[in-house]
Motif scaffolding. Structure first.
Motif, PDB file in Angstrom:
ATOM      1  N   HIS A 181      -6.846  46.960   8.420  1.00  0.00           N
ATOM      2  CA  HIS A 181      -8.218  46.840   8.908  1.00  0.00           C
ATOM      3  C   HIS A 181      -8.519  48.039   9.793  1.00  0.00           C
ATOM      4  O   HIS A 181      -7.631  48.549  10.481  1.00  0.00           O
ATOM      5  CB  HIS A 181      -8.403  45.543   9.698  1.00  0.00           C
ATOM      6  N   VAL A 182      -9.775  48.473   9.773  1.00  0.00           N
ATOM      7  CA  VAL A 182     -10.201  49.653  10.520  1.00  0.00           C
ATOM      8  C   VAL A 182     -11.195  49.242  11.597  1.00  0.00           C
ATOM      9  O   VAL A 182     -12.112  48.452  11.338  1.00  0.00           O
ATOM     10  CB  VAL A 182     -10.851  50.693   9.569  1.00  0.00           C
ATOM     11  N   PHE A 183     -11.004  49.776  12.804  1.00  0.00           N
ATOM     12  CA  PHE A 183     -11.940  49.580  13.912  1.00  0.00           C
ATOM     13  C   PHE A 183     -12.303  50.955  14.465  1.00  0.00           C
ATOM     14  O   PHE A 183     -11.416  51.728  14.854  1.00  0.00           O
ATOM     15  CB  PHE A 183     -11.317  48.739  15.029  1.00  0.00           C
ATOM     16  N   VAL A 184     -13.590  51.255  14.511  1.00  0.00           N
ATOM     17  CA  VAL A 184     -14.062  52.546  15.023  1.00  0.00           C
ATOM     18  C   VAL A 184     -15.146  52.280  16.062  1.00  0.00           C
ATOM     19  O   VAL A 184     -16.090  51.532  15.808  1.00  0.00           O
ATOM     20  CB  VAL A 184     -14.621  53.433  13.893  1.00  0.00           C
ATOM     21  N   PRO A 216      -5.706  49.082  15.839  1.00  0.00           N
ATOM     22  CA  PRO A 216      -5.955  47.675  15.504  1.00  0.00           C
ATOM     23  C   PRO A 216      -5.105  46.692  16.301  1.00  0.00           C
ATOM     24  O   PRO A 216      -5.448  45.513  16.382  1.00  0.00           O
ATOM     25  CB  PRO A 216      -5.629  47.603  14.005  1.00  0.00           C
ATOM     26  N   GLU A 217      -3.999  47.168  16.884  1.00  0.00           N
ATOM     27  CA  GLU A 217      -3.181  46.282  17.708  1.00  0.00           C
ATOM     28  C   GLU A 217      -3.955  45.787  18.921  1.00  0.00           C
ATOM     29  O   GLU A 217      -3.681  44.706  19.447  1.00  0.00           O
ATOM     30  CB  GLU A 217      -1.913  47.004  18.167  1.00  0.00           C
ATOM     31  N   THR A 218      -4.913  46.578  19.378  1.00  0.00           N
ATOM     32  CA  THR A 218      -5.661  46.223  20.587  1.00  0.00           C
ATOM     33  C   THR A 218      -6.972  45.510  20.271  1.00  0.00           C
ATOM     34  O   THR A 218      -7.709  45.148  21.193  1.00  0.00           O
ATOM     35  CB  THR A 218      -5.978  47.494  21.403  1.00  0.00           C
ATOM     36  N   CYS A 219      -7.265  45.301  18.988  1.00  0.00           N
ATOM     37  CA  CYS A 219      -8.557  44.743  18.580  1.00  0.00           C
ATOM     38  C   CYS A 219      -8.384  43.351  17.982  1.00  0.00           C
ATOM     39  O   CYS A 219      -7.388  43.061  17.321  1.00  0.00           O
ATOM     40  CB  CYS A 219      -9.229  45.644  17.545  1.00  0.00           C
TER      41      CYS A 219
END
Length: 461
Positions: free
Chosen positions: A121-124, A141-144
């Motif tokens: 999964h991608v978080f930007v 992603p570990e922090t999201c």
């Protein structure tokens, strides 16, 4: 994170939500870290080191190879963005191009794609800097985490970013909550409003997170971060990564290879065996390293104990595991192309890479949607009206023979299947520009002919 119904600040239901969040997050973090470790070559050693101190373990960095190949297929020779999808360069295109340039576009896109391949999964996040320009950050992603509506996992109620020095150290938590905050609670039925709630903890076991002040509204109609799946997960929010199956196969390959190496270490050289005498009765001569034993031939025997197998079955098993690692990520084993590249046509190359191409098309569909939303959010942060459509333009995945492609187009033109303009456009030429140049050349040739004729009539030539 399991589905939720309401953002809470206190109460027994809050405890259940936080416990479910920690359990889901820990499982996801372990998987992501395992994938990154294998990518970086930090893999567990399957065999123990012997008493002699010699390490028999063999570790193949296959995950790094396949993940980089997957990312290269996705990005190709680069990605372009066309606001409006009209193939026209306008002010909005210039603004987007400058923002991506300022954020080191190619490196950032590679990091985003690699993160997706390994995490699933991608978080930007997009944040305005003091000068007003957007800063695009590829989040870990570990922090999201995402908290979605229990009745519809596609509807996000709030995002969470959580940073902690270590498992028991101090930390900070940011929740981006959708809805309207009033009278100490959120109304998630209100669309188009996002709020920020910040928490801190001093750490320790069973640490308590304390709200800093009150939630504050964000001047945004969407969340300050954009996320999307790497590979489709039809019944879950988080997408699938590319390498989890390959990681297990890589571990099996390391085990087999390490045992193979251990056998060779102990048995590759013949072992000399003696029968009917003590080691002290053996006398080694200086010539050729021969052994002499002062006993009758019938009473002693001295011979070499050699391996009865060449370990071909183990070698074939390692080869099979290696092949399956590539198959598991739907990429072709590079050894398959050995001695074949020069003989492959454009069509033959695409047939060989069919599965890889189909997978890449799936990923590009997901990344196109995510990158389009990201570009739209960038323009919103800058106060620029975002067009209804932003097209993500991908490059060709596979190399192509220009000569073969040209011959194919010319045959279709000769058969009158296509016209001249279509033929030129398919080969990458601007038909109108070519016509203008040819008209200029024709006019110049006419003018030159007239000059020569007049000089001839005057006897100047």
């Amino acid at each position: 994170m399991p589905g939720v119904t309401q953002y809470l600040f206190e109460g027994p239901e809050l405890y259940d939500i936080e416990a479910a969040f920690e359990a889901e997050r820990n499982e996801r973090v372990q998987r992501i870290r395992r994938n990154w470790n294998y990518y970086n070559g930090a893999m567990p050693e399957p065999l123990k080191v012997g008493q002699d101190g010699v390490n028999p373990n063999v570790l193949f960095p296959k995950i790094g190879q396949v993940a980089d190949r997957v990312v290269s297929f996705l990005l190709g020779d680069g990605v372009e963005f066309d606001s409006g999808g009209d193939d026209e360069q306008d002010t909005t295109d210039d603004v987007l191009a400058q923002v991506w340039l300022d954020n080191h576009k190619n490196r950032l896109l590679y990091n985003i794609a690699l993160t997706g391949a390994l995490a699933g999964h991608v978080f930007v996040r997009v944040e305005p800097q003091p000068d007003g320009s957007p800063l695009i950050t590829n989040l870990n992603p570990e922090t999201c985490a995402v908290f979605w509506d229990v009745s519809d996992y596609k509807r996000v109620l709030w995002y969470r970013l959580q940073y902690q020095v270590n498992e028991t150290g101090p930390g900070k938590r940011i929740d981006y909550v959708q809805g309207r905050f009033a009278n100490g609670q959120f109304d998630h039925q209100v669309e188009g409003e996002w709020w920020e709630a910040v928490y801190t903890t001093r750490g320790g076991y069973g640490a308590k997170w304390e709200l800093v002040g009150q939630p504050r509204p964000l001047d945004l109609e969407s969340a300050p971060l954009v996320d999307w799946q790497n590979l489709p997960n039809p019944f879950g929010y988080y997408g699938y990564d590319d390498v989890s199956t390959a990681v297990r196969l890589n571990a099996a390959l390391n085990f087999v290879a390490s045992n193979f190496n251990l056998v060779l270490m102990h048995h590759a050289s013949p072992k000399t065996v003696g029968i009917g005498f003590d080691a002290g009765e053996v006398v080694t001569t200086e010539v050729g390293g021969l052994y002499t034993i002062n006993k009758p031939r019938g009473e002693v025997d001295l011979f070499n104990l050699e391996m009865q197998s060449d370990l071909s079955s183990s070698a074939r098993f390692m080869e099979m595991l290696d092949e399956e690692i590539w198959h598991s990520v739907r990429m072709i084993d590079p050894r398959t192309l050995k001695d074949k590249v020069g003989a492959l046509t454009n069509f033959g190359l695409r047939v060989m890479f069919t599965d890889a191409l189909k997978k890449t098309e799936t990923k590009r569909a997901l990344y196109s949607d995510g990158l389009e939303r990201l570009c739209r959010h960038i323009l919103t942060v800058m106060g620029v009206a975002a067009p209804q459509t932003i097209e993500v333009i991908w490059s060709d995945i596979l190399p192509e023979s220009v000569q073969e492609r040209t011959e194919t187009v010319l045959r279709r033109l000769e058969a009158k299947i296509i016209d001249l303009k279509t033929a030129r456009e398919e080969l990458g030429y601007d038909h109108d520009e070519i016509e203008e140049r040819m008209a200029e050349v024709g006019q110049n040739e006419t003018n030159l002919g007239e000059i020569l004729l007049r000089n001839f009539e005057r006897g100047a030539v």
